[in-house]
Motif scaffolding. Structure first.
Motif, PDB file in Angstrom:
ATOM      1  N   GLY A 716      14.008   7.456  12.337  1.00  0.00           N
ATOM      2  CA  GLY A 716      14.044   7.461  13.794  1.00  0.00           C
ATOM      3  C   GLY A 716      15.390   7.885  14.343  1.00  0.00           C
ATOM      4  O   GLY A 716      15.471   8.474  15.430  1.00  0.00           O
ATOM      5  N   ALA A 717      16.487   7.581  13.616  1.00  0.00           N
ATOM      6  CA  ALA A 717      17.817   7.976  14.073  1.00  0.00           C
ATOM      7  C   ALA A 717      17.990   9.483  14.049  1.00  0.00           C
ATOM      8  O   ALA A 717      18.861  10.019  14.737  1.00  0.00           O
ATOM      9  N   PHE A 718      17.177  10.184  13.252  1.00  0.00           N
ATOM     10  CA  PHE A 718      17.255  11.638  13.150  1.00  0.00           C
ATOM     11  C   PHE A 718      16.125  12.313  13.925  1.00  0.00           C
ATOM     12  O   PHE A 718      15.862  13.501  13.750  1.00  0.00           O
ATOM     13  N   GLY A 719      15.441  11.531  14.777  1.00  0.00           N
ATOM     14  CA  GLY A 719      14.398  12.090  15.612  1.00  0.00           C
ATOM     15  C   GLY A 719      13.058  12.259  14.941  1.00  0.00           C
ATOM     16  O   GLY A 719      12.165  12.900  15.497  1.00  0.00           O
ATOM     17  N   ILE A 720      12.899  11.703  13.745  1.00  0.00           N
ATOM     18  CA  ILE A 720      11.621  11.799  13.024  1.00  0.00           C
ATOM     19  C   ILE A 720      11.210  10.394  12.563  1.00  0.00           C
ATOM     20  O   ILE A 720      11.338  10.058  11.383  1.00  0.00           O
ATOM     21  N   PRO A 721      10.728   9.561  13.467  1.00  0.00           N
ATOM     22  CA  PRO A 721      10.372   8.194  13.085  1.00  0.00           C
ATOM     23  C   PRO A 721       9.336   8.167  11.971  1.00  0.00           C
ATOM     24  O   PRO A 721       8.468   9.039  11.888  1.00  0.00           O
ATOM     25  N   THR A 722       9.462   7.161  11.131  1.00  0.00           N
ATOM     26  CA  THR A 722       8.497   6.956  10.055  1.00  0.00           C
ATOM     27  C   THR A 722       7.726   5.670  10.298  1.00  0.00           C
ATOM     28  O   THR A 722       8.174   4.787  11.039  1.00  0.00           O
ATOM     29  N   PHE A 723       6.567   5.568   9.631  1.00  0.00           N
ATOM     30  CA  PHE A 723       5.646   4.463   9.872  1.00  0.00           C
ATOM     31  C   PHE A 723       5.238   3.860   8.532  1.00  0.00           C
ATOM     32  O   PHE A 723       4.967   4.584   7.565  1.00  0.00           O
ATOM     33  N   ILE A 724       5.187   2.520   8.498  1.00  0.00           N
ATOM     34  CA  ILE A 724       4.818   1.814   7.274  1.00  0.00           C
ATOM     35  C   ILE A 724       3.495   1.097   7.508  1.00  0.00           C
ATOM     36  O   ILE A 724       3.414   0.195   8.354  1.00  0.00           O
ATOM     37  N   PRO A 725       2.438   1.472   6.794  1.00  0.00           N
ATOM     38  CA  PRO A 725       1.155   0.782   6.976  1.00  0.00           C
ATOM     39  C   PRO A 725       1.185  -0.595   6.338  1.00  0.00           C
ATOM     40  O   PRO A 725       1.756  -0.786   5.263  1.00  0.00           O
ATOM     41  N   ALA A 726       0.567  -1.552   7.003  1.00  0.00           N
ATOM     42  CA  ALA A 726       0.476  -2.912   6.467  1.00  0.00           C
ATOM     43  C   ALA A 726      -0.647  -2.993   5.434  1.00  0.00           C
ATOM     44  O   ALA A 726      -1.373  -2.027   5.178  1.00  0.00           O
ATOM     45  N   GLU A 727      -0.793  -4.170   4.849  1.00  0.00           N
ATOM     46  CA  GLU A 727      -1.739  -4.347   3.759  1.00  0.00           C
ATOM     47  C   GLU A 727      -3.179  -4.078   4.195  1.00  0.00           C
ATOM     48  O   GLU A 727      -3.599  -4.508   5.269  1.00  0.00           O
ATOM     49  N   PRO A 728      -3.950  -3.397   3.353  1.00  0.00           N
ATOM     50  CA  PRO A 728      -5.379  -3.215   3.620  1.00  0.00           C
ATOM     51  C   PRO A 728      -6.143  -4.458   3.164  1.00  0.00           C
ATOM     52  O   PRO A 728      -5.541  -5.523   2.937  1.00  0.00           O
ATOM     53  N   ARG A 729      -7.435  -4.323   3.003  1.00  0.00           N
ATOM     54  CA  ARG A 729      -8.236  -5.426   2.485  1.00  0.00           C
ATOM     55  C   ARG A 729      -7.869  -5.684   1.016  1.00  0.00           C
ATOM     56  O   ARG A 729      -7.901  -4.799   0.173  1.00  0.00           O
ATOM     57  N   PHE A 730      -7.507  -6.914   0.732  1.00  0.00           N
ATOM     58  CA  PHE A 730      -7.271  -7.357  -0.641  1.00  0.00           C
ATOM     59  C   PHE A 730      -8.305  -8.426  -0.979  1.00  0.00           C
ATOM     60  O   PHE A 730      -8.581  -9.318  -0.166  1.00  0.00           O
ATOM     61  N   TYR A 731      -8.870  -8.370  -2.180  1.00  0.00           N
ATOM     62  CA  TYR A 731      -9.820  -9.392  -2.600  1.00  0.00           C
ATOM     63  C   TYR A 731      -9.735  -9.568  -4.105  1.00  0.00           C
ATOM     64  O   TYR A 731      -9.245  -8.691  -4.838  1.00  0.00           O
ATOM     65  N   GLY A 732     -10.179 -10.728  -4.561  1.00  0.00           N
ATOM     66  CA  GLY A 732     -10.133 -10.997  -5.991  1.00  0.00           C
ATOM     67  C   GLY A 732     -10.672 -12.363  -6.312  1.00  0.00           C
ATOM     68  O   GLY A 732     -11.205 -13.084  -5.459  1.00  0.00           O
TER      69      GLY A 732
END
Length: 740
Positions: A716-732
């Motif tokens: 984001g500081a260089f004008g290209i923000p990045t995105f981190i996806p949170a956890e999907p469905r986990f099962y076990g």
């Protein structure tokens, strides 16, 4: 420790008390409840505690938020706001704070400043993790689990001993594949893969009724996959930029030489030893000493531009150690409880950040020096890779670039404290306390920055300044006095009312980097950021009546010298004062247990807070909500634990959690935020042979909702923000065997 029904015993005020009788806002979750909810980490726990939000970007970079106030800076020069305690010892330094929560007795979340209760004077609250202690007799447990993404779990404990000497060994190993596909051929693992091991050995020595000694050693290890910083700008060969799609993060071709590892991800080791001893001098007087040493060593390689380009490739190497000692005399009678003591805390750490790029790619992606060429075009093609050849007329095709900067911090804190609770009549308790502290904060900084071949400038990244082999140093001394006042009124056998006023403080920052003097020489750039102070006012009611327990609290917080972190154009983060800020909130917790086999819970929190309007210190953030602060947060669920036969029972715990919109940065940007999120979690199974065996299934994020864990970040500081996806469905499924 848990009691029958809805009651739990806590030690937040350094005396064993029912949570009902503690005149502060506290949420306590016992080990059994943690297991019922299927909680495996602190960030999952925070979904069930109003006013608490934990963002675990990685085990090396957790963000801990209490009542909307975040503590997540990795700089060795800056102190935390939220203190994290492990068996009574402060472990709050960001890169060393992550702690697995296996085999715990309870976790206490104490909200609001608690200067006299916690040794380093928590500014906005504290999280206290208390591990299970050795007990007389023999018992053991082994648990194995398997789930999607090839998730594997193996954990357990063994406890043996008698009334004099008892020992306990516990461990947990978790491993799974990453849930974000990485298309880069240079990387062996998908992103957010997990490989974590924790081992704890505890010894309890009780030679007589009046003396208890606990010695606890802990080792935590992470070998986790890379963080999925997915570009919101640049496409991949799989299609347009998509925060929830595949990534192509290859890092730098020189990652092993420059960044320390050819693979993205985290390698982290933490060693912790704790010695706590309590001696009852008489029936009313006791002395407790709590001592701890913690050492951490972490190295994380990450691709900050979120694309296939050799553009913003970084590592962070953080190392540090800390030592803490506290002595506390306590006096306890029905009419008067008091404590008097001292605390010493020292730490030494460094945060080293190497950078790797290719000059042509950097200049093209950052400044578009060749119009029409682009950086990364549809199909994921890195057209910027042609820049150096075009700029040099084909003389060279690549000009690798590297730099590194390091901040250092050595901090010493000394304090004395006194706290007293007087009950003039059994229905009323009045508490007053104060901590006086003195601290010395010493900061260091150096940087190795190469000149740019293509531009001819002193550095490739604007603002980076080479220190010519020097390590700049600066130090300052500070002091503070922090009081607290509490009132508890037992209105009836089941209803308690409380009120509290307390002052909290975040340490000043001896912020040191480099600048150039008029002659162009590097010199220290020292910025002294004043302390941040907060006055916390709150009141509420706590009810515990047979099958029902609950609490309702209202608070108002006023900040002066509120510190904000600002990302600079060179990718570094600095701290500055944003003037005044305020918080108004309400928190409620309720649990109903109408029968032995059914319990229902509901929690909710509301916060209206942020940086005050008309801010002259930092007008760009005036009126902004705090980072990671939801306006609404709620959770609800029930637990069925029903006996089918004398030796068999069935259990089932469905729950949901809800959080309203959060902003990931200050100032607020709707594009760098996450809207409302509601998650559904399930856990259930069977126990048989008098609880000696158990089979359980679990599902987290059962609806497989797409939502963001974080956004903006270094890119984001260089004008290209990045995105981190949170956890999907986990099962076990998990299988457990026990010996009593």
């Amino acid at each position: 420790m848990a009691l029958g029904g809805n009651e739990i015993i806590v030690t937040a005020q350094k005396f064993e008390q029912r949570a009902q009788d503690v005149p502060i806002t506290i949420s306590a979750v016992g080990g059994q409840r943690i297991e019922e909810l299927g909680i495996t980490d602190l960030d999952e726990l925070s979904n069930y505690v109003p006013g608490l939000n934990i963002q675990e970007q990685s085990a090396n970079n957790p963000g801990i938020v209490i009542r909307g106030i975040t503590s997540d800076s990795g700089s060795s020069q800056q102190g935390p706001r939220v203190t994290l305690y492990y068996n009574g010892v402060d472990i709050s330094r960001s890169r060393g704070s992550y702690q697995a929560i296996y085999d715990v007795d309870r976790i206490e979340v104490v909200k609001g400043p608690q200067a006299t209760l916690f040794g380093t004077a928590s500014a906005v609250g504290a999280i206290s993790i208390i591990s299970a202690r050795p007990q007389p007799g023999f018992s053991a447990e082994i648990k194995g689990g398997y789930g999607n993404y090839d998730a594997t779990l193996l954990s357990g404990f063994a406890n043996a001993g008698n009334d004099v000497v008892a020992g306990r060994v516990a461990f947990e190993w978790r491993k799974r594949d990453g849930y974000v596909e990485n298309l880069a051929s240079s990387q062996t693992d998908d992103l957010y893969a997990q490989d974590q091991l924790g081992i704890r050995a505890s010894l309890r020595f009780t030679p007589g009724e009046r003396f208890t000694l606990d010695l606890i050693g802990t080792y935590d290890r992470q070998r986790n996959g890379g963080t999925p910083f997915i570009s919101g700008t640049y496409p991949t060969e799989a299609g347009p930029a998509d925060p929830f799609g595949s990534a192509n993060l290859g890092g730098s071709p020189l990652s092993e030489q420059v960044l320390g590892n050819s693979q993205l991800g985290l390698e982290r080791d933490v060693y912790d030893i704790n010695l706590t001893a309590t001696y009852e001098i008489s029936d009313t007087i006791s002395f407790t000493t709590v001592n701890g040493y913690r050492e951490f060593d972490s190295a994380e390689v990450f691709d900050a531009d979120g694309s296939a380009a050799w553009y913003l490739e970084f590592a962070e190497i953080a190392e540090g150690w800390q030592f803490s000692h506290e002595g506390r005399f306590a006096y306890n009678t029905p009419a008067l409880r008091a404590s008097l003591g001292w605390n010493y805390f020292t730490e030494d750490g460094r945060q080293n950040v190497p950078f790797s790029s290719e000059e042509g790619i950097f200049l093209q992606c950052a400044a578009n020096i060749i119009p029409g060429l682009g950086c990364v075009v549809p199909g994921g093609v890195v057209t910027a890779a042609q820049t150096t050849a075009l700029a040099t007329g084909g003389a060279v095709s690549q000009i690798p670039y590297r730099s590194v900067f390091e901040n250092q911090g050595q901090n010493d804190s000394y304090s004395i404290f006194a706290d007293a609770t007087w009950a003039p009549i059994p229905e009323i308790e009045l508490t007053a306390g104060v901590r006086a502290l003195w601290e010395k904060r010493k900061s260091g900084y150096y940087a190795e920055v190469a000149p740019s071949v293509l531009t001819g400038g002193p550095s490739l990244i604007p603002g980076q300044i080479d220190t010519n082999g020097q390590t700049f140093e600066a130090s300052e001394d500070y002091s503070a006095v922090l009081p607290r006042f509490n009132l508890l009124w037992r209105a009836s056998d089941t209803v308690n009312l409380y009120a509290t006023v307390a002052k909290g403080r975040r340490s000043p920052v001896v912020q040191l980097n480099a600048r150039r003097d008029p002659a162009g020489n590097p010199v220290p750039n020292l910025q002294l950021v004043p302390q941040e102070t907060v006055w916390n006012y709150e009141g509420g009611v706590k009810i515990s009546s047979g099958f029902f327990s609950g609490s309702l609290g209202v608070y108002y917080q006023k900040y002066d010298g509120f510190q904000v972190s600002v990302i600079q154009d060179d990718g570094t983060t600095i701290t500055q004062s944003a003037g005044t800020a305020s918080n108004l909130g309400v928190e409620a917790e309720m649990r109903v247990q109408p029968t032995d086999w059914l319990s229902v819970f509901f929690n909710i929190g509301y916060i209206d807070g942020g940086i005050d309007d008309d801010n002259t210190f930092a007008p760009q953030v005036s009126g902004a909500r705090f980072r990671l602060q939801p306006e609404w947060q709620a959770s609800a669920g029930l637990t069925v634990d029903y006996p089918i036969t004398e030796s068999t029972r069935v259990f089932f715990t469905p729950s949901f959690t809800h959080r309203s919109r959060i902003f990931f940065e200050v100032p607020n940007n709707p594009l760098i935020s996450q809207g409302p999120v509601t998650l559904v979690n399930l856990r259930g199974g069977f126990s048989f042979a008098d609880e000696r065996f158990e089979i359980a299934g679990f599902m987290r994020n059962a609806t497989d909702e797409d939502y963001l864990l974080d956004a903006g970040n270094t890119g984001g500081a260089f004008g290209i923000p990045t995105f981190i996806p949170a956890e999907p469905r986990f099962y076990g499924v998990e299988l457990t065997a026990r010996i009593f």
